[in-house]
Design an enzyme around this catalytic site. Structure first.
Site, mmCIF file in Angstrom:
data_model
loop_
_atom_site.group_PDB
_atom_site.id
_atom_site.type_symbol
_atom_site.label_atom_id
_atom_site.label_comp_id
_atom_site.label_asym_id
_atom_site.label_seq_id
_atom_site.Cartn_x
_atom_site.Cartn_y
_atom_site.Cartn_z
ATOM 1 N N ARG A 63 0.842 -1.228 0.000
ATOM 2 C CA ARG A 63 0.000 0.000 0.000
ATOM 3 C C ARG A 63 0.864 1.260 0.000
ATOM 4 N NH1 ARG A 63 -4.118 -3.194 -1.588
ATOM 5 N NH2 ARG A 63 -5.105 -4.353 0.073
ATOM 6 N N ASN A 93 -1.269 -1.973 -7.457
ATOM 7 C CA ASN A 93 -2.608 -1.358 -7.392
ATOM 8 C C ASN A 93 -2.697 -0.379 -6.227
ATOM 9 O OD1 ASN A 93 -2.499 -3.487 -5.521
ATOM 10 N ND2 ASN A 93 -4.701 -3.863 -5.617
ATOM 11 N N ASP A 291 -0.443 -13.149 -0.444
ATOM 12 C CA ASP A 291 -1.349 -12.101 -0.917
ATOM 13 C C ASP A 291 -1.743 -11.199 0.256
ATOM 14 O OD1 ASP A 291 -2.969 -10.383 -2.270
ATOM 15 O OD2 ASP A 291 -4.439 -11.877 -2.905
ATOM 16 N N HIS A 295 -6.484 -3.966 4.647
ATOM 17 C CA HIS A 295 -7.452 -2.858 4.550
ATOM 18 C C HIS A 295 -7.743 -2.424 5.977
ATOM 19 C CE1 HIS A 295 -8.233 -3.694 0.323
ATOM 20 N NE2 HIS A 295 -8.375 -4.975 0.618
ATOM 21 N N PRO A 308 -11.982 -6.724 -0.629
ATOM 22 C CA PRO A 308 -11.470 -8.088 -0.505
ATOM 23 C C PRO A 308 -10.012 -8.110 -0.046
ATOM 24 C CG PRO A 308 -11.441 -7.407 -2.797
ATOM 25 C CD PRO A 308 -12.041 -6.259 -2.023
ATOM 26 N N GLY A 309 -9.683 -9.113 0.747
ATOM 27 C CA GLY A 309 -8.293 -9.301 1.171
ATOM 28 C C GLY A 309 -8.124 -9.093 2.656
HETATM 29 C C1 NCD Z 1 -6.350 -7.405 -3.462
HETATM 30 C C2 NCD Z 1 -6.112 -6.056 -2.819
HETATM 31 O O1 NCD Z 1 -6.709 -5.789 -1.765
HETATM 32 O O2 NCD Z 1 -5.326 -5.261 -3.343
HETATM 33 N N1 NCD Z 1 -7.388 -8.090 -2.773
HETATM 34 C C3 NCD Z 1 -7.596 -9.426 -2.739
HETATM 35 O O3 NCD Z 1 -8.657 -9.843 -2.279
HETATM 36 N N2 NCD Z 1 -6.690 -10.279 -3.171
HETATM 37 C C4 NCD Z 1 -6.680 -7.174 -4.899
HETATM 38 C C5 NCD Z 1 -7.159 -8.382 -5.613
HETATM 39 O O4 NCD Z 1 -6.334 -9.216 -6.004
HETATM 40 O O5 NCD Z 1 -8.367 -8.507 -5.837
HETATM 41 ZN ZN ZN Z 2 -5.099 -10.616 -6.958
#
Ligand code: NCD
Ligand code: ZN
Length: 426
Positions: A63, A93, A291, A295, A308-309
């Site tokens: 981030r 991203n 991954d 957030h 998501p994540g």
């Molecule tokens: C990822 C993110 O938060 O940047 N989130 C996730 O659920 N893996 C982006 C993504 O790959 O969708």
């Molecule tokens: Zn992804």
């Protein structure tokens, strides 16, 4: 700086009691016992700890920039150090996105000033062709293609330009492979199915054979996706990773935990998880990534709109070592999937093994230390986890980056700024 690390070394000949001499960041000798005057000795022989090649995470989101409230390079790489990771590869991203050379340079400046462990940077698909330029390869280890936003959309042509460029420059292309044609509406919002994954893998593989770039499918989540990937792997150079939660959790957990366990691609069935574990164990699936996708808690509040994540750097290794203790994986699977293969996939042949001449990145593991996953103790700014409350057995007790201890016994012991871009490995 000269240091010696002693313990049960994970080598190509098996696990052997031994010593590693590291001088100016490089491993200069590996032997049964090294007795020399050095600046520092870390002796884990009595405790019986295992010394692994430094772990490498191919997929993290540090981030920073305008999203620093979620995570920044200091806290993100601190979480990496706590979790035993010596190298993390950061996704583009961000806000602003890392898809312009000027932003990539700024990314490097910010990362270099704060990072505790070494890092790689990915470049994203830009909005204009002018941003696919010479010079990207000097700072970035590869490209990230988010297929649902960049290939199955009006950005397709631009994405193909990136793929062509990656082929010329012999750069890795990491694909988030999901085809929105096969998305469905769920309580958690729109979500990918196993068919979405399989379809996108077929497409990225086809593109790789026409353009010639090296493809890597990240966060494989389904048996259908894995089968499609394995089919192509028989005939072409293609690699993939999966994440610990795709091996251990299922859509039942997602239903129980709600927004906290929301992730893209979504958790699938327990049969999918079983298949992925089998293919990880037999080496079909090359690597494991966390991954790490932090957030804020507010952003995880409402099921349908939750982002998501979730964070993963501080849970990945304890979760995997617990699987080793339960007989579900071997320690050699962890070394292969978390160190050797991700190093190879990223083209970093100077790490990934404990051998003379390699860079002195090491992860020291106590296979029997027990704890309960407690997100309150995370160094990451994101203090929640779908694994909260799990009893784990096994964790990193030291993280060594180019000979320098960055984490010792659960404490960060280095200043931010020690971390370097892996492009400096040469
Ligand atoms: C990822 C993110 O938060 O940047 N989130 C996730 O659920 N893996 C982006 C993504 O790959 O969708
Ligand atoms: Zn992804």
């Amino acid at each position: 700086m000269r240091s010696i690390v002693k313990g049960k070394l994970f080598t190509s000949k098996g696990i052997l009691d031994g010593s590693i001499l590291i001088e100016d960041g490089r491993i200069t000798r590996v032997a049964r016992d090294i007795q020399e005057q050095v600046d520092r000795v870390l002796d884990y022989r009595k405790k019986g700890h295992i010394v692994l090649p430094g772990l490498v995470d191919m997929h993290v989101h540090m981030r920073d920039f305008e999203l620093s409230y979620k995570e920044d390079f200091y806290t993100g790489t601190g979480a990496a150090a706590m979790g035993g990771f010596t190298v993390v590869a950061d996704m583009p991203n961000t806000k602003p996105k890392v898809n312009k050379l000027a932003v990539l340079r700024e990314r490097e400046r910010v990362a270099k000033s704060k990072a505790l462990v070494d890092y790689g940077l990915y470049y994203g698909v830009p909005d204009r062709e002018d941003d696919i330029v010479d010079g990207i390869e000097a700072l970035a280890i590869g490209f990230k293609v988010f297929m649902q936003h960049e290939f199955y959309t009006d950005k397709r042509e631009l994405t193909e330009k990136v793929l062509e460029f990656a082929s010329w420059k012999k750069m890795l292309v990491v694909a988030h492979a999901e085809n929105p044609k096969f998305f469905v509406k769920t309580q958690m919002g729109t979500a990918g199915t196993p068919e979405a994954e399989a379809s996108a893998i077929k497409d990225i593989t086809g593109l790789a054979s026409s353009y010639g770039f090296q493809p890597h499918v990240t966060h494989l989540s389904s048996a259908a996706g894995a089968r499609e990937f394995l089919k192509w792997k028989k005939q072409a150079r293609i690699t993939a990773d999966t994440c610990p939660y795709y091996l251990l959790l299922s859509d039942d957990d997602a239903r129980l935990q709600g927004a906290i366990a929301k992730v893209h691609p979504p958790l699938k069935s327990s049969a999918d998880a079983e298949f992925l574990l089998k293919k990880l164990k037999d080496g079909g699936i090359d690597a494991i990534s966390s991954d790490h996708a932090p957030h804020s808690l507010e952003e995880k509040a409402n099921l349908e709109s939750a982002l998501p994540g979730f964070p993963g750097l501080e849970t990945t290794l304890p979760i995997l070592l617990t699987m080793v203790n339960k007989g579900l994986l071997g320690i050699e699977d962890i070394a292969r999937a978390c160190a050797t293969n991700p190093s190879k996939n990223l083209g970093l042949n100077m790490i990934g093994a404990i051998e003379e001449g390699k860079i002195g990145n090491l992860t020291i593991v106590d296979l029997h230390r027990r704890a309960k996953i407690d997100p309150k103790t995370f160094v990451s700014k994101a203090k929640y986890s779908p694994f909260e409350g799990r009893e784990v057995e096994g964790m990193a007790v030291a993280t060594i980056v180019r000979g320098q201890p960055v984490m010792l016994d659960g404490e960060v012991v280095t200043q931010g700024g020690w971390g370097e871009n892996v492009k400096t490995y040469g």
